[in-house]
Write a protein that holds these residues in place. Structure first.
Motif, mmCIF file in Angstrom:
data_model
loop_
_atom_site.group_PDB
_atom_site.id
_atom_site.type_symbol
_atom_site.label_atom_id
_atom_site.label_comp_id
_atom_site.label_asym_id
_atom_site.label_seq_id
_atom_site.Cartn_x
_atom_site.Cartn_y
_atom_site.Cartn_z
ATOM 1 N N ALA A 243 0.746 -1.217 0.006
ATOM 2 C CA ALA A 243 -0.054 -0.353 0.244
ATOM 3 C C ALA A 243 0.607 1.711 0.407
ATOM 4 C CB ALA A 243 -0.908 0.200 1.044
ATOM 5 N N GLU A 244 1.930 1.092 0.971
ATOM 6 C CA GLU A 244 2.674 2.169 1.004
ATOM 7 C C GLU A 244 3.597 2.297 -0.581
ATOM 8 O OE1 GLU A 244 6.951 3.912 2.818
ATOM 9 O OE2 GLU A 244 6.463 1.445 3.032
ATOM 10 N N LEU A 245 3.832 1.489 -1.207
ATOM 11 C CA LEU A 245 4.809 1.692 -2.765
ATOM 12 C C LEU A 245 3.824 2.312 -3.494
ATOM 13 C CD1 LEU A 245 7.243 -1.132 -2.965
ATOM 14 C CD2 LEU A 245 7.473 0.580 -2.191
ATOM 15 N N GLN A 300 14.583 3.396 -2.015
ATOM 16 C CA GLN A 300 14.446 3.521 -0.899
ATOM 17 C C GLN A 300 14.210 2.037 -0.366
ATOM 18 O OE1 GLN A 300 13.846 5.524 2.572
ATOM 19 N NE2 GLN A 300 16.213 5.836 3.016
ATOM 20 N N ARG A 301 12.170 1.933 -0.312
ATOM 21 C CA ARG A 301 11.856 1.341 -0.007
ATOM 22 C C ARG A 301 11.962 0.178 -0.496
ATOM 23 N NH1 ARG A 301 11.663 4.686 3.536
ATOM 24 N NH2 ARG A 301 10.017 5.639 4.325
ATOM 25 N N CYS A 302 11.782 0.006 -1.678
ATOM 26 C CA CYS A 302 11.376 -1.280 -2.088
ATOM 27 C C CYS A 302 13.329 -1.926 -1.800
ATOM 28 C CB CYS A 302 12.612 -1.234 -3.509
ATOM 29 S SG CYS A 302 10.216 -0.426 -4.570
ATOM 30 N N ASP A 305 13.138 -3.255 1.373
ATOM 31 C CA ASP A 305 12.008 -4.836 1.540
ATOM 32 C C ASP A 305 12.054 -5.843 0.900
ATOM 33 O OD1 ASP A 305 9.580 -5.179 2.503
ATOM 34 O OD2 ASP A 305 9.144 -6.050 0.196
ATOM 35 N N GLY A 306 13.576 -5.519 0.296
ATOM 36 C CA GLY A 306 13.654 -6.868 -0.939
ATOM 37 C C GLY A 306 13.507 -7.074 -2.614
ATOM 38 N N ARG A 307 12.997 -5.610 -2.809
ATOM 39 C CA ARG A 307 11.886 -5.597 -4.119
ATOM 40 C C ARG A 307 13.770 -5.336 -5.066
ATOM 41 N NH1 ARG A 307 6.015 -4.644 -3.264
ATOM 42 N NH2 ARG A 307 5.835 -5.084 -0.911
ATOM 43 N N VAL A 308 13.877 -6.055 -5.177
ATOM 44 C CA VAL A 308 15.894 -5.325 -5.909
ATOM 45 C C VAL A 308 15.824 -4.916 -7.076
ATOM 46 C CG1 VAL A 308 18.366 -6.041 -6.257
ATOM 47 C CG2 VAL A 308 17.154 -7.526 -4.503
ATOM 48 N N ALA A 351 21.980 -1.402 -4.903
ATOM 49 C CA ALA A 351 20.871 -2.722 -5.507
ATOM 50 C C ALA A 351 21.025 -3.000 -6.799
ATOM 51 C CB ALA A 351 19.935 -1.722 -5.543
ATOM 52 N N LEU A 352 21.948 -2.749 -7.529
ATOM 53 C CA LEU A 352 23.383 -3.205 -8.767
ATOM 54 C C LEU A 352 23.538 -4.408 -7.996
ATOM 55 C CD1 LEU A 352 24.616 -0.142 -10.226
ATOM 56 C CD2 LEU A 352 22.281 -1.532 -10.995
#
Length: 587
Positions: A243-245, A300-302, A305-308, A351-352
């Motif tokens: 919901a936040e994203l 940042q949130r991704c 949360d591990g949503r690479v 992230a990369l």
């Protein structure tokens, strides 16, 4: 220039009332300063009555006029002018002056002159107790006094609600803001009030109630984008990442389509609530985020949360936004949600790396290294007294020139972190020699720091950077040690793991790798002893649990995860077999 005459004063004061309202409506900006026209009008009233008040302040002038002028024909125009004065004082935040004025405007026998009952707000009580003067048919008004009274009540409730919210008196703030929401205002202001109600409910620990108010704000005015950013913050607090994203994505799209300046307002009245309410706390609560800030929050949130894959996409979008011009993307008042720009680059590299794009991560880190290299002295002596960094804009740390010791230390942290990431990226690519080179560069960088003094100021000002440096040193030693193991250089690996445990005694990763290095060197008895010592220690004694008062920077989290020892169970079985065999031999 004509002398004041009592018969003409009602018309003169009505014209003054109308002209002041036209002036306010034409400017369409917040009311500021004193209403000089009102002062001149009151002085002409006293002049016509044979009195003077040139030396009096506005509050004393009003008191003198209302006490000495008793002509019935002047009461209505004076009361209307008094309501306008109340608006000017409300806009200036002079709530006590407004309350005193409306006490004077209310007749002595009226209940409003008495103390307000328990639980009621005094200012609202005296404004509501004011009897609106009747309008004469021959003297038309551009805005009725009745409408002006409603606007004053709404503005007074709103202003006091904001004051209580800023003071932390949330129940009182909630009550006043609810009073304002039921008042007389445009949709734009009503949406702002609901947004403040949502923030108040969130501060009271009622996130679901906060969401209801914030959704009401968006239903009233879908261009109230600050409400949408607060919705995202509430969902973040609730841990509802999807919901936040979604809220952040909608906010980013809305910022691209509808500029905040196009928010709806009501032009029906010349004097409006929005002209009276303009406090710093409201400005803060209703601050419009820039697209780059929202894009960074998505990234940042991704990543957190591990949503690479999504994180990589958002970080690359953010970096492209920076190329469009940092000055246009980041507010200059220090209220930006963005961290320092090198930290964003390092987060993007993290992230990369996690997405398997190791070569891209190396390239991004090289940008940080190259941009900070000229800003770091050969030896960084950190003294007890430190000047504070003067950097209000993210990215200004790369502007060149002389830097404070604290800024130089920050640059050193970023460059060392860049080498650290490059070391892990080369390790993932199977290039152990290149990885060792990068880890060694990182450790060499950290040798530049020489701490001097042990005063309180040093602890307060430098502790965060020193903690990060120590963590980077630990991660680099473990990283280099693992690559020495890959290259079969077990003695060098052992030294690195021993140094790691000196930095962070009991660190589980360093301890596990130390046991493995001893085992590979065929020093099995020492390995078994170290393993038993490590196994018997409680989790609270681990070095990982030490110094956790501050969270680890996001760009270092992936490096920390990569140090986790991957062979715990096989190594444990080998040692247990060895210990079992040794016990049999002894027996």
């Amino acid at each position: 220039g004509l002398p004041a005459a009592l018969p003409a004063l009602p018309l003169e004061l009505t014209v003054l009332y109308n002209s002041l309202l036209f002036t306010v409506g034409a400017c369409d900006t917040a009311i500021k300063g004193e209403a000089e026209g009102i002062r001149q009008g009151l002085l002409r009233v006293l002049e016509a009555c044979g009195a003077s008040g040139q030396d009096l302040g506005m509050e004393e002038l009003w008191e003198k006029v209302l006490q000495e002028v008793t002509m019935e024909e002047l009461q209505a125009p004076l009361h209307r002018l008094g309501a306008l004065q109340g608006a000017w004082w409300l806009a200036a935040g002079r709530l006590g002056s407004v309350a005193g004025l409306f006490q004077l405007l209310s007749p002595a026998e009226h209940p409003g002159r008495a103390h307000c009952s328990e639980g009621q707000n005094e200012l609202l009580s005296v404004i509501k107790a004011w009897r609106v003067p009747p309008e004469g048919p021959s003297l038309p008004l551009v805005q009725s006094a009745k409408d002006l009274k409603e606007i004053l009540c709404t503005a007074a409730a709103f202003l006091q609600g904001l004051q209580e919210l800023e003071s932390g008196n949330f129940p009182t703030a909630l009550s006043l803001l609810q009073e304002a929401a039921g008042g007389f205002c445009s949709k734009k202001i009503l949406a702002q009030i609901y947004t403040c109600l949502g923030c108040c409910a969130q501060q009271m620990g009622k996130p679901q109630t906060a969401l209801q108010h914030l959704k009401q704000a968006l239903q009233v005015d879908f261009l109230c984008l600050p409400a949408l950013s607060h919705v995202a913050a509430v969902y973040h607090e609730l841990g509802e990442t999807d919901a936040e994203l979604q809220a952040l994505t909608l906010l980013y799209e809305a910022l691209g389509k509808n500029p905040p300046a196009a928010a709806s307002s009501s032009p029906c009245f010349l004097m409006r609530t929005e002209l009276l309410v303009h406090t710093p706390v409201l400005t803060s609560l209703l601050r419009h985020h820039q697209p780059s800030e929202v894009k960074y929050l998505l990234a940042q949130r991704c990543l957190q949360d591990g949503r690479v894959a999504d994180a990589v996409e958002h970080y690359l979008d953010f970096l492209s936004l920076l190329q469009e011009g940092l000055q246009q993307q980041v507010p200059l008042d220090g209220s930006s949600a963005l961290p320092r720009i090198p930290e964003v680059f390092l987060e993007a590299a993290s992230a990369l790396e996690q997405a398997g794009r190791h070569q891209d991560a190396i390239t991004v880190c090289e940008e940080v290294i190259s941009r900070t290299s000229d800003l770091i002295p050969r030896v960084l002596r950190v003294e007890e007294r430190l000047e504070q960094p003067e950097c209000s804009l993210p990215g200004a740390e790369l502007a060149g020139g002389l830097l404070s010791q604290k800024e130089s230390l920050c640059c050193l942290v970023w460059r060392a972190a860049g080498y650290l990431h490059q070391g892990w990226a080369w390790a993932k690519l199977g290039e152990s020699k290149e990885a060792v080179t990068q880890f060694s560069r990182c450790l060499s960088d950290l040798l530049r720091v020489q701490l001097h003094g042990s005063g309180v100021k040093q602890t307060e000002n430098l502790q965060p950077e020193v903690e990060v440096l120590q963590k980077i040193r630990l991660l680099s030693l473990i990283g280099r040690g693992t690559q020495f193991l890959e290259l079969g250089r077990h003695k060098e690996a052992l030294l690195d793991f021993q140094h790691s445990l000196q930095i962070s005694p009991g660190d589980p990763a360093a301890a596990s790798y130390l046991v493995q290095a001893l085992w590979k060197l065929n020093r099995k008895q020492e390995a078994a002893a170290q393993w038993q010592k490590f196994s018997q220690s409680s989790p609270g004694e681990d070095g990982q649990q030490q110094g956790q008062g501050r969270p680890l920077p996001l760009y270092l989290v992936s490096c920390l995860e990569q140090t986790v020892f991957p062979h715990s169970e096989p190594l444990a079985r080998s040692i247990q077999d060895y210990l079992g065999t040794a016990a049999q031999d002894i027996s």
